[in-house]
Design an enzyme around this catalytic site. Structure first.
Site, PDB file in Angstrom:
ATOM      1  N   GLU A  59       0.793  -1.321   0.045  1.00 48.37           N
ATOM      2  CA  GLU A  59      -0.048   0.199   0.116  1.00 48.37           C
ATOM      3  C   GLU A  59       0.994   1.246  -0.152  1.00 48.37           C
ATOM      4  OE1 GLU A  59      -2.118  -3.388   1.609  1.00 48.37           O
ATOM      5  OE2 GLU A  59      -0.006  -2.453   2.166  1.00 48.37           O
ATOM      6  N   PRO A 261       7.688 -17.522  -7.039  1.00 46.12           N
ATOM      7  CA  PRO A 261       6.835 -17.620  -6.338  1.00 46.12           C
ATOM      8  C   PRO A 261       6.580 -16.400  -5.270  1.00 46.12           C
ATOM      9  CG  PRO A 261       8.764 -18.563  -5.671  1.00 46.12           C
ATOM     10  CD  PRO A 261       8.856 -18.136  -7.098  1.00 46.12           C
ATOM     11  N   GLU A 301      12.779  -8.500  -6.582  1.00 48.77           N
ATOM     12  CA  GLU A 301      13.161  -8.079  -8.005  1.00 48.77           C
ATOM     13  C   GLU A 301      12.128  -8.240  -8.892  1.00 48.77           C
ATOM     14  OE1 GLU A 301      17.538  -9.247  -8.464  1.00 48.77           O
ATOM     15  OE2 GLU A 301      16.476 -11.016  -7.541  1.00 48.77           O
ATOM     16  N   PRO A 326      -2.360  -5.968 -11.827  1.00 49.08           N
ATOM     17  CA  PRO A 326      -1.869  -6.173 -13.130  1.00 49.08           C
ATOM     18  C   PRO A 326      -1.063  -4.803 -13.684  1.00 49.08           C
ATOM     19  CG  PRO A 326      -4.048  -5.587 -13.016  1.00 49.08           C
ATOM     20  CD  PRO A 326      -3.581  -5.838 -11.431  1.00 49.08           C
ATOM     21  N   GLU A 328       1.429  -3.342 -12.553  1.00 47.12           N
ATOM     22  CA  GLU A 328       3.117  -3.303 -12.678  1.00 47.12           C
ATOM     23  C   GLU A 328       3.445  -3.735 -13.994  1.00 47.12           C
ATOM     24  OE1 GLU A 328       4.812  -4.615  -9.038  1.00 47.12           O
ATOM     25  OE2 GLU A 328       3.699  -3.181  -7.965  1.00 47.12           O
TER      26      GLU A 328
END
Length: 413
Positions: A59, A261, A301, A326, A328
């Protein structure tokens, strides 16, 4: 409101005990404990300040454009950032901003913070709606703005069970920029004056890709047009990703996969699954590269992986996790693929699907088909541009900046 304050006062010792236990276990430092109790020291030099509160890292990161814009417009104002987590506090401190863990929702603690920092505007993000904190701001004449306000149907029902508290809380908000139209409607139904509801503005739509240091070895091993990313996968999704990759590479023999992951602690088990499927694996945590699958078992990363991949499967969407952002991958021009579980970003995915700017898949077979349909570099680029257009929110951002400017104290002459 009185009942809420009474219940919170009764629960406060338990919350304090839990914070003390985290301190004793080394999960928090002494500064965090003091801040939760409202005992954090004020700044050495007081000046009019904007107090921004966020739950944690995600956030807070979404609010960076707001911080940058207001700092540029009003350099005379100071900042105080509070978060519910130590990691969020440290993120803000890393940006060079005064930061501390948020105090408990006790009116006296909030009033002390407001006085110590000379707070003139309080910005709170998404669903961080704390009644005593908002009441303390109102008592001190500090306007409250909710940015990217998010209120699910379930949360609205819970607030509806305490209508007096809801009216007292939402009626004191000076401005709310909802994350989606449904949240806006629920805010008004619970007591927000309609004229204080701004246009929809999802802060995550303001994401700007960071500057990345080049890693030529990675770029050579994972050419963008031949590489796809499974971003933030959860338990139960890796099997589908592996099956889809094995099927897709029959049509595209040079296909490469970056598997990131959500929780890198699961990397060992995932690496075993990949090896059992006959796939060669490189581990990012070991500095490896060049295998058919790069297991991105590190934190922080994800922008690098978006930059390497022409196609991105946004995970958390094939299992009941609500899906991940979605915005980024779209900012990196990636072609987007997702599953049906997208409750966390329902409005954004609805815009993508309406524009034909994302592929919705159900299983390994449909995921493999989506990868094949996006196999050509030109098609990946077209889909990436379509996603960026569908998620653009320039109008909402302009309206939000104007609303916040009106709430700021008068600038010195």
């Amino acid at each position: 409101m009185l009942l809420y304050r009474l219940v919170l006062a009764l629960l406060a010792p338990l919350v304090v005990a839990a914070a003390l236990l985290r301190r004793l276990r080394g999960r928090e430092d002494g500064a965090a404990l003091g801040a939760r109790l409202g005992l954090a020291p004020g700044p050495a030099v007081r000046r009019p300040t904007i107090w921004l509160h966020a739950a944690s890292n995600g956030e807070l990161a979404s609010a960076r454009p707001v911080i940058d814009a207001l700092s540029a417009a009003r350099p005379d104002l100071g900042w105080l950032v509070t978060t519910n987590s130590v990691t969020g506090r440290d993120l803000a401190a890393g940006w060079g901003l005064p930061a501390q863990v948020a105090p408990l929702d006790l009116r006296r603690a909030a009033a002390r913070l407001i006085a110590a920092h000379d707070v003139r505007l309080h910005l709170t993000l998404e669903s961080e709606l704390w009644p005593n904190r908002i009441a303390a701001c109102a008592a001190c004449g500090v306007p409250v703005a909710v940015l990217g306000a998010r209120l699910s149907a379930g949360s609205a029902r819970a607030w509806g069970r305490v209508p007096g508290l809801a009216r007292a809380t939402f009626g004191r908000i000076a401005h709310a920029a909802p994350q989606d139209a449904d949240s806006g409607g629920r805010l008004v139904a619970l007591g927000l004056p309609p004229e204080r509801l701004g246009p929809v503005c999802d802060l995550k739509a303001l994401y700007t890709p960071p500057d990345l240091s080049p890693e030529p070895a990675l770029a050579e091993a994972y050419p963008r047009a031949q590489t796809w990313l499974a971003a933030s996968t959860h338990e139960g999704e890796e099997e589908t990703v592996i099956a889809a990759h094995r099927a897709a590479r029959e049509r595209e023999p040079g296909l490469r996969l970056i598997l990131a992951p959500r929780h890198p602690a699961r990397a060992e088990a995932i690496a075993e699954r990949l090896a059992a499927a006959g796939l060669t694996v490189a581990r990012r945590s070991r500095g490896e590269a060049g295998a058919e699958v790069l297991l991105a078992d590190t934190l922080g990363e994800m922008p690098r992986w978006y930059a390497l991949a022409g196609r991105v499967f946004v995970a958390g969407s094939l299992v009941p996790r609500g899906g991940h952002t979605p915005y980024e991958p779209a900012a990196f021009g990636c072609a987007l693929i997702h599953g049906p579980e997208v409750a966390n970003f329902r409005a954004a995915y609805a815009r993508l699907d309406a524009a034909g700017a994302a592929a919705c898949v159900r299983d390994g077979a449909t995921l493999a088909a989506a990868l094949a349909a996006l196999g050509e570099p030109e098609e990946q680029a077209r889909a990436g541009r379509a996603a960026a257009r569908a998620l653009d929110d320039a109008a909402g951002w302009d309206a939000l900046q104007a609303a916040l400017a009106a709430l700021l104290p008068e600038a010195p002459r």
